[in-house]
Motif scaffolding. Structure first.
Motif, mmCIF file in Angstrom:
data_model
loop_
_atom_site.group_PDB
_atom_site.id
_atom_site.type_symbol
_atom_site.label_atom_id
_atom_site.label_comp_id
_atom_site.label_asym_id
_atom_site.label_seq_id
_atom_site.Cartn_x
_atom_site.Cartn_y
_atom_site.Cartn_z
ATOM 1 N N GLU B 193 -23.313 18.820 1.425
ATOM 2 C CA GLU B 193 -23.093 17.470 0.608
ATOM 3 C C GLU B 193 -23.239 18.167 -0.865
ATOM 4 O O GLU B 193 -23.872 18.930 -1.326
ATOM 5 C CB GLU B 193 -24.525 16.737 0.697
ATOM 6 C CG GLU B 193 -24.086 15.313 0.287
ATOM 7 C CD GLU B 193 -25.172 14.235 0.729
ATOM 8 O OE1 GLU B 193 -26.017 14.715 1.723
ATOM 9 O OE2 GLU B 193 -25.402 13.249 0.088
ATOM 10 N N TYR B 194 -22.163 17.569 -1.399
ATOM 11 C CA TYR B 194 -21.607 18.179 -2.871
ATOM 12 C C TYR B 194 -21.415 17.175 -3.738
ATOM 13 O O TYR B 194 -21.187 16.068 -3.453
ATOM 14 C CB TYR B 194 -20.315 19.186 -2.774
ATOM 15 C CG TYR B 194 -20.420 20.220 -1.355
ATOM 16 C CD1 TYR B 194 -21.085 21.405 -1.876
ATOM 17 C CD2 TYR B 194 -19.791 19.828 -0.137
ATOM 18 C CE1 TYR B 194 -21.239 22.244 -0.907
ATOM 19 C CE2 TYR B 194 -20.184 20.791 0.826
ATOM 20 C CZ TYR B 194 -20.739 21.913 0.299
ATOM 21 O OH TYR B 194 -20.758 22.977 1.444
ATOM 22 N N GLU B 195 -21.790 17.428 -5.141
ATOM 23 C CA GLU B 195 -21.705 16.573 -6.270
ATOM 24 C C GLU B 195 -20.968 17.099 -7.455
ATOM 25 O O GLU B 195 -21.199 18.103 -7.753
ATOM 26 C CB GLU B 195 -23.115 16.302 -6.443
ATOM 27 C CG GLU B 195 -23.334 14.954 -7.150
ATOM 28 C CD GLU B 195 -24.694 14.728 -7.402
ATOM 29 O OE1 GLU B 195 -25.723 14.975 -6.476
ATOM 30 O OE2 GLU B 195 -25.300 13.798 -8.291
ATOM 31 N N VAL B 196 -20.367 16.373 -7.958
ATOM 32 C CA VAL B 196 -19.519 16.690 -9.270
ATOM 33 C C VAL B 196 -20.044 15.557 -10.209
ATOM 34 O O VAL B 196 -20.035 14.287 -10.096
ATOM 35 C CB VAL B 196 -18.187 16.551 -9.047
ATOM 36 C CG1 VAL B 196 -17.428 16.615 -10.360
ATOM 37 C CG2 VAL B 196 -17.298 17.671 -8.076
ATOM 38 N N TYR B 303 -19.538 16.936 3.703
ATOM 39 C CA TYR B 303 -18.387 17.556 4.560
ATOM 40 C C TYR B 303 -18.885 18.122 5.900
ATOM 41 O O TYR B 303 -20.098 18.753 5.908
ATOM 42 C CB TYR B 303 -17.773 18.722 3.556
ATOM 43 C CG TYR B 303 -16.593 18.382 2.827
ATOM 44 C CD1 TYR B 303 -16.732 17.461 1.577
ATOM 45 C CD2 TYR B 303 -15.338 18.534 3.278
ATOM 46 C CE1 TYR B 303 -15.640 17.051 1.195
ATOM 47 C CE2 TYR B 303 -14.198 18.304 2.599
ATOM 48 C CZ TYR B 303 -14.410 17.659 1.284
ATOM 49 O OH TYR B 303 -13.288 17.344 0.717
ATOM 50 N N GLU B 304 -18.114 18.348 6.861
ATOM 51 C CA GLU B 304 -18.433 18.963 7.869
ATOM 52 C C GLU B 304 -16.990 19.709 8.360
ATOM 53 O O GLU B 304 -16.145 19.182 8.430
ATOM 54 C CB GLU B 304 -18.773 18.069 9.266
ATOM 55 C CG GLU B 304 -19.351 18.902 10.248
ATOM 56 C CD GLU B 304 -19.814 17.886 11.652
ATOM 57 O OE1 GLU B 304 -20.667 17.046 11.317
ATOM 58 O OE2 GLU B 304 -19.029 18.036 12.597
ATOM 59 N N HIS B 305 -16.983 21.043 8.455
ATOM 60 C CA HIS B 305 -15.928 21.951 8.943
ATOM 61 C C HIS B 305 -16.279 22.380 10.270
ATOM 62 O O HIS B 305 -17.447 22.986 10.621
ATOM 63 C CB HIS B 305 -15.646 23.138 7.984
ATOM 64 C CG HIS B 305 -14.862 22.584 6.796
ATOM 65 N ND1 HIS B 305 -15.316 21.674 5.909
ATOM 66 C CD2 HIS B 305 -13.609 23.080 6.260
ATOM 67 C CE1 HIS B 305 -14.519 21.418 4.869
ATOM 68 N NE2 HIS B 305 -13.410 22.443 5.142
ATOM 69 N N VAL B 376 -12.651 17.168 -4.883
ATOM 70 C CA VAL B 376 -12.696 17.664 -3.418
ATOM 71 C C VAL B 376 -12.495 19.012 -3.402
ATOM 72 O O VAL B 376 -13.054 19.799 -2.533
ATOM 73 C CB VAL B 376 -11.599 16.888 -2.555
ATOM 74 C CG1 VAL B 376 -11.941 15.350 -2.515
ATOM 75 C CG2 VAL B 376 -9.894 16.998 -3.105
ATOM 76 N N CYS B 377 -11.718 19.805 -4.353
ATOM 77 C CA CYS B 377 -11.530 21.192 -4.303
ATOM 78 C C CYS B 377 -13.009 21.868 -4.423
ATOM 79 O O CYS B 377 -13.422 22.968 -3.855
ATOM 80 C CB CYS B 377 -10.634 21.522 -5.331
ATOM 81 S SG CYS B 377 -10.367 23.371 -5.239
ATOM 82 N N PHE B 378 -13.723 21.147 -5.318
ATOM 83 C CA PHE B 378 -15.210 21.829 -5.400
ATOM 84 C C PHE B 378 -15.699 22.042 -4.241
ATOM 85 O O PHE B 378 -16.585 22.812 -3.501
ATOM 86 C CB PHE B 378 -15.985 20.990 -6.421
ATOM 87 C CG PHE B 378 -17.430 21.635 -6.441
ATOM 88 C CD1 PHE B 378 -17.858 22.991 -6.737
ATOM 89 C CD2 PHE B 378 -18.330 20.948 -6.118
ATOM 90 C CE1 PHE B 378 -19.036 23.241 -6.912
ATOM 91 C CE2 PHE B 378 -19.957 21.356 -6.182
ATOM 92 C CZ PHE B 378 -20.038 22.653 -6.640
ATOM 93 N N GLN B 383 -17.476 24.788 1.025
ATOM 94 C CA GLN B 383 -17.264 24.586 2.486
ATOM 95 C C GLN B 383 -16.450 25.930 3.361
ATOM 96 O O GLN B 383 -17.167 26.348 4.037
ATOM 97 C CB GLN B 383 -16.616 23.346 3.077
ATOM 98 C CG GLN B 383 -17.474 22.336 3.184
ATOM 99 C CD GLN B 383 -18.578 22.293 4.328
ATOM 100 O OE1 GLN B 383 -19.574 22.377 3.889
ATOM 101 N NE2 GLN B 383 -18.336 21.888 5.503
ATOM 102 N N MET B 384 -15.762 26.275 2.664
ATOM 103 C CA MET B 384 -14.902 27.544 3.099
ATOM 104 C C MET B 384 -15.783 28.847 2.908
ATOM 105 O O MET B 384 -15.946 29.717 3.858
ATOM 106 C CB MET B 384 -13.418 27.767 2.467
ATOM 107 C CG MET B 384 -12.531 26.666 2.875
ATOM 108 S SD MET B 384 -11.911 26.602 4.473
ATOM 109 C CE MET B 384 -10.759 27.969 4.599
#
Lengths: 285, 801, 154
Positions: B193-196, B303-305, B376-378, B383-384
């Protein structure tokens, strides 16, 4: 709004006696921001930049007397060897433009817990010289600053100077900011070693409502340091010193940082600066 | 669309002559035409405008993020000496709301305010101080309401509705392939989970402008903006005037970065000018500027990858939630952009993306450099890295393995057009030599974390390296009829040919006017070129945003030049020769031989052509989030090297290296400036910049507490510029302004993770996160190194809060 | 109040000045020197940098009356007649200018730096210009400009 710009100290004091509500201005780094952003509309402003006496400094009775109008730039260039801790702190103030105008007198008048010049004054037991038409008095800086943005000045007084002993040993100043320049302290730490008296001065900035001396930490490390043989300080002792400094903090959380981080960081600064200062002492500098 | 040929009314201010320049050709180094006036302090910005008899406007703003307005009493303010007008919503003669995509924002509030800082009343007075005092005398009765500040709360069925249409401003789902099946067959799954945080454009020149009544019911507005015509149309609507009665002229713009795409004081200044019959200047100060424009959307992204054991991406699931704030601005387009770029420039065979844009009582958000791609890039780059870590694979190798290539389809269905050199730019940043490791102990303070604040002499400092790649659409997307207009005039002045270029494209500092001149020089072989001040006397150029002006207005100028050239050649053919014609240094050349000079050919005649250039049509996304939505894609990869004081959480970025495909480097030095400046803003988001909001109120509306990078924070940039032509674009160029801001942020954070081992799921990264403390002191004191202060042990075991 | 000061070598007067105005406001709005810029008005950005009696200051932090009788040099006074000063020339050539709003302050601050230190190291340049915020360039070309100016002036 009235504007007064006396060109002598005598006259400045007379204006202040007649209009105690007049706000003193020198470098403008606080007063002008309040004016520009419509936060304050004082009835009168008292400009002190034309008072020559305020820009003077000299030595007497074993201490330096530094006029309240000596700018940070001049402290760095003229008093760097006499007052290295204050000079280091001055170097962290704003930019060249700010240091060219800002003064220690202003830092005292504003009495912000984040004032960069304050911890160096605290660790050297500096005194503030206050003047009015009724005379002058000297107040220890620790008594002068009474709270966040509050000080012990009477309404008819102006800050004339501060008195401070020439450095008796290594001094340090370190400050945390999230940017690598132009920051108001998230927290800061001032340190002075006074080998002849075997004393250590330690003061936290921006970690409590006022700058605070870390007395317990000072006493602890004074008892540990081997002043005569200049031996190393053990890791445990350094760490303990940092912890005790951290314990002296009573910070708030705000936009610049959390209380927990301030407590943590000021302890790290204490540990590191003590190490640097002691190393310098050991090298006999 | 009609080409506008509005006759100029009597100018209310003297129009300066456009400076005549001698640009280089396309691709050659050319000094910017406005450089000399700028270094002399003579360049006229909107806040510098001044006229005799001018009044000062000021704005009363709501102190509450959410409140009902019961009454507004202006009587006392109106009676103050020096006050010439006090206006409220009742005085807006035309449409009482405005907005780029949805007209939902009151020109002046009535009944309700929805964010702190919303404009409620305006004043004109003969001195700014008088205007400020008058604002104090306006009495507004508010009934304060609880602010709705959490987008997740706003999404709920029972949440109070901030607008009649509800709180969901936009929702997009992208459904691609079969995620359920793919997730069953994934060997490795990572989630996060990411936040900007909310970033501000923080352009240096605050909002300002001068409105001058023309004495015939119309008004001239001299303004810093990104899109003159959209401003004009909105101003005219609210003033109840015909567009021809509202003439806008671009004044000097002190930076934009998306923050000038919406209106700020435009309508207000015009209302006051028309009311008083006098010129009115409005200029925000820095504090007001934070309330005067939209910001970058804060985002929470889950996100889930899933991937195979050997690192082949199988699927991406993402749920993106954006805080649009109180009004729509360009949020709908941001929501679309974020959805389409959510997976990054990777081949993702299966994807399910939800993108939500919510109204709240927070400050309105809208355009900022990177426009939905930044957030989204962050997340996708974090995730990558997580996936690479899970697979035990080199993060660069994982990215290269999955990089998109021409011919495959993006998850939103569009085919990846050539060139799409993602693999190449990643390899390039990977191959660049790393900056040499230098001894940290005893280094100059200015080259250590914290700078002259003297926090470390090398203690605790660890180096980290991180990579990221990002991409963005260039130009307007999703079916918008995107165009630009250019008028090119060739004449003989003082015996020498001169090309004049007139567009409404906003030069905001990026150097567009220089590129326009270079194009004319290239196409018409004429040395002297003058670019006229942009204004609404010529047709719309669209916005200076979406990295689109060099492409769009560049194409319009190029085509107009081509038409001028065709007319010249026509004349030449009639009178002189018709073989292999060219124009070289003011002479017509045929088969290598000079046949006639332009001066002789034209004499007193002017050749003028106006062209409206429309780009290829795009499509809106369908209900499954599929469509050929975008015109062009631009890619940039970044590598960041950082030094972190792991014990204090302070950072020095040592270097950012980048490889970016620009198609064609039109003006190489200006291009480098875009790349370096864009990276600086990416660095700001990574480490420093956030508008902090508490219960709907901004806590740090100043340059004291909203910190942008100084020259001591910004490292040197190593840039490799690739010129792989886009066959559809003029000169093969690709928009270049935004890509530097997109992947630089995740690259820096990846480097921080490399140095600290922490997850760092939120930007800007605070020192607290790096050292692993939030509200409590660390459970264990930091471990000192061998000498107690010469190194730091491991902090990694401490939990991040 | 009435104000009389020397700007770029010439005596100027302003009447009816409100006592709360800054030197920056007086320069820009009363005396026709809008070169110094009003980006933050709190001493954080350096865009309003001028010389006051030869000392580099933020004119937004100088109260108008404090400048009475003083000598002020603004960005408009840096060029030598029609000729650009080498610092100005270098900013144009090196690409140190984009939107240009920070430029006047940087020109004056760089002029001051090179007057004190004709051959500064990169670290010295960075420390000296830390109070001049630029939002467009990322500073790389500004460093180039200062280096170029220093080289040409030596």
């Amino acid at each position: 709004m009235e504007f007064h710009s006396p060109d002598s100290w005598r006259e400045a004091l007379e204006v202040k006696a007649a209009q105690p509500e007049a706000v003193a201005i020198f470098g403008g780094t606080d007063v002008m921001v309040d004016l520009n952003f419509d936060r304050e509309r004082p009835g009168a402003v008292l400009d002190l930049t034309r008072v020559p006496e305020l820009g003077e400094w000299g030595e007497g009775d074993g201490r330096l007397r530094v006029g309240a109008g000596v700018t940070y730039t001049r402290i760095i260039s003229e008093l760097g060897s006499e007052l290295p801790g204050l000079a280091m702190a001055s170097r962290t103030v704003g930019s060249p433009q700010i240091r060219n105008r800002g003064t220690v007198g202003g830092n005292l008048g504003t009495a912000s817990p984040a004032g960069d010049a304050l911890p160096p004054l605290y660790v050297s037991d500096a005194e503030v010289e206050l003047a009015s038409t009724n005379g002058t008095r000297r107040v220890p800086v620790v008594e002068f600053i009474t709270g966040p943005k509050r000080n012990a000045m009477r309404p008819d007084e102006l800050i004339a100077a501060f008195h401070i002993p020439r450095a008796e040993g290594p001094q340090q100043y370190a400050k945390i900011g999230t940017r690598n320049a132009m920051v108001i302290a998230v927290c800061a730490f001032g340190l002075a070693l006074r080998p002849e008296r075997k004393r250590v001065g330690a003061c936290l900035g921006s970690a409590a409502p006022t700058p605070v001396r870390a007395r317990e930490a000072e006493e602890f490390i004074e008892s540990v340091l081997d002043w005569d043989s200049r031996g190393e300080i053990g890791d445990t002792e350094l760490r303990r010193f940092g912890e005790l400094v951290g314990e002296a903090a009573s910070p708030i959380s705000d936009v610049r940082g959390t209380a927990a981080y301030r407590t943590h960081a000021v302890g790290v600064l204490a540990r590191r600066t003590l190490g640097w200062a002691w190393d310098e002492y050991r090298r006999g500098e | 669309m009609m080409i506008e040929q509005t006759e100029p009314a009597t100018p209310t201010r003297e129009r300066p002559d456009a400076p005549v320049t001698t640009p280089g050709k396309v691709g050659e180094h050319t000094e910017r035409a406005d450089g000399v006036p700028k270094v002399k302090g003579e360049f006229e910005y909107s806040s510098d405008l001044w006229m005799d008899g001018m009044l000062w406007g000021a704005t009363l703003r709501s102190p509450h993020p959410h409140a009902n307005i019961w009454s507004i009493d202006t009587a006392e303010a109106e009676e103050m000496p020096g006050v010439q007008a006090v206006l409220t919503h009742e005085d807006v003669p035309g449409r009482k709301v405005y907005g780029m995509e949805v007209p939902d924002q009151p020109v002046l509030a009535w009944e309700r305010v929805r964010y702190q800082g919303e404009a409620v009343a305006i004043v004109a007075a003969d001195h700014p101080e008088t205007a400020r005092r008058a604002l104090e005398k306006i009495s507004v009765q508010y009934e304060v309401l609880d602010p709705l500040t959490d987008p997740e709360e706003a999404m709920k069925e029972d949440a109070p509705r901030l607008h009649l249409s509800g709180n969901v401003l936009k929702r997009i789902n992208i459904l691609h392939g079969d995620v359920a099946e793919a997730s069953a067959s994934a060997d490795v799954v990572v989630s996060g989970e990411y936040e900007v945080g909310m970033q501000d454009q923080a352009f240096l020149g605050p909002e300002s402008g001068l409105a001058v009544p023309d004495g015939q019911g119309g008004v001239d507005l001299y303004i810093s903006t990104q899109w003159l015509h959209l401003d004009r149309d909105q101003v005219a609507d609210s003033l109840g005037l015909d567009p021809e009665q509202v003439r806008l002229t671009l004044s000097g713009v002190g930076g934009a970065f998306g923050g000038r795409e919406d209106l700020s004081m435009q309508i207000h200044a015009c209302l006051l000018a028309l009311e008083t019959g006098r010129p009115v200047k409005m200029a925000y100060n820095r504090e007001e500027s934070f309330f005067g424009h939209v910001h970058r959307h804060p985002a929470k992204m889950r996100y889930e990858h899933g991937a195979t054991r050997d690192g082949e991406l199988l699927y991406v699931k993402a749920r993106l939630v954006f805080d649009g704030g109180a009004y729509a601005s360009s949020s709908i387009a941001v929501c679309t952009n974020a959805a389409t770029f959510a997976c990054g420039p990777y081949e993702v065979p299966n994807a399910r993306i939800e993108s939500h844009m919510l109204y709240t009582n927070n400050p309105p958000c809208g355009a900022m450099r990177g426009f939905g791609a930044v957030q989204v890039c962050f997340a996708h780059e974090a995730q990558m890295d997580k996936l690479a870590n899970e697979l035990g694979m080199d993060p660069l190798e994982l990215r290269i393995k999955n990089a998109v290539r021409p011919g495959i389809r993006f998850p939103f269905g569009q085919e990846v057009p050539p060139p799409a050199p993602v693999r190449v730019i990643l390899e390039r940043v990977g191959d660049m030599p790393l900056p040499e490791e230098e001894e940290v102990m005893g280094r100059d303070l200015r080259r250590l974390p914290g700078g002259v604040s003297n926090v470390t002499h090398g203690e605790g400092v660890r180096r980290g390296v991180g990579y990221a790649v990002g991409y963005k659409n260039i130009g307007f997307s999703a079916g918008f009829d995107d165009y630009s207009t250019a008028r090119v005039t060739l004449s003989i002045e003082e015996g020498e040919p001169l090309v004049r270029i007139h567009t409404a494209a906003a030069e905001v500092g990026q150097g567009l006017i220089t590129v326009e001149a270079q194009i004319a020089r290239t196409e018409l072989g004429v040395e002297r070129v003058a670019v006229l001040q942009a204004d609404t006397r010529v047709g719309s150029a669209g916005s200076t945003s979406a990295s689109r002006q060099t492409y769009m207005t560049g194409a319009a100028v190029k085509q107009a030049c081509e038409q001028v050239r065709a007319r010249i050649f026509q004349k030449v053919r009639e009178e002189y020769a018709d073989e292999d014609l060219a124009i070289e240094d003011g002479d017509i050349v045929s088969g290598g031989e000079s046949v006639v000079s332009l001066a002789e050919l034209l004499g007193g005649e002017e050749i003028e052509e106006t062209v409206e250039f429309h780009h290829r049509e795009t499509e809106p996304l369908d209900e499954r989030g599929q469509g050929n939505a975008h015109l062009q894609f631009a890619f940039a990869a970044h590598r960041a090297v950082v030094e972190v004081d792991t014990e204090l959480g302070l950072v020095r970025v040592v270097e950012v290296a980048t490889a970016q495909d620009v198609g064609k480097a039109m003006n190489p030095q200006a291009l480098e400036g875009q790349i370096e400046g864009g990276i600086a803003q990416g660095l700001g988001l990574a480490l420093l910049e956030e508008i902090q909001i508490k219960e709907g109120k901004i806590q740090n509306a100043s340059f004291t507490d909203y910190l942008i990078p100084t020259i001591l924070d910004m490292p040197s940039v190593r840039a490799e510029i690739l010129e792989l032509a886009d066959p559809e674009a003029p000169y093969g160029l690709k928009g270049a302004g935004e890509p530097p801001t997109i992947a630089s942020t995740p690259a820096i954070v990846a480097a921080l993770r490399d140095a600290t081992g922490r997850e760092l799921a939120r930007v800007p990264v605070k020192p607290e996160q790096i050292v692993g403390i939030a509200e409590k002191p660390p459970s264990e004191p930091p471990q000192p190194g061998s000498r107690g202060y010469s190194g730091i042990g491991h902090l990694d075991e401490r939990e991040e809060h | 109040m009435r104000l009389r000061l020397n700007i770029n070598g010439e005596t100027r007067e302003a009447d009816g000045v409100w006592e709360g105005e800054s030197l920056l406001y007086v320069l820009r709005e009363r005396l026709g020197f809008p070169g110094s810029k009003n980006a933050c008005e709190q001493g954080e950005c350096g865009s309003c940098s001028v010389y006051l009696d030869g000392v580099l200051v933020c004119s937004c932090l100088v109260l108008a009356g404090q400048a009475e009788g003083r000598e002020v040099v603004t960005v408009e006074g840096i060029a030598e007649g029609e000729e650009l000063h080498p610092v100005q020339r270098a900013f144009v050539e090196a690409g140190g200018v984009q939107c240009g709003f920070c430029t006047p302050g940087l020109i004056v601050a760089t002029h001051d730096l090179l007057g004190r230190n004709p051959d500064p190291t990169d670290a010295e340049i960075r420390e000296a210009l830390a109070g001049n915020l630029c939002r467009c360039t990322g500073y790389e070309k500004i460093l180039d400009a200062v280096r170029l100016a220093a080289e040409r002036m030596s």
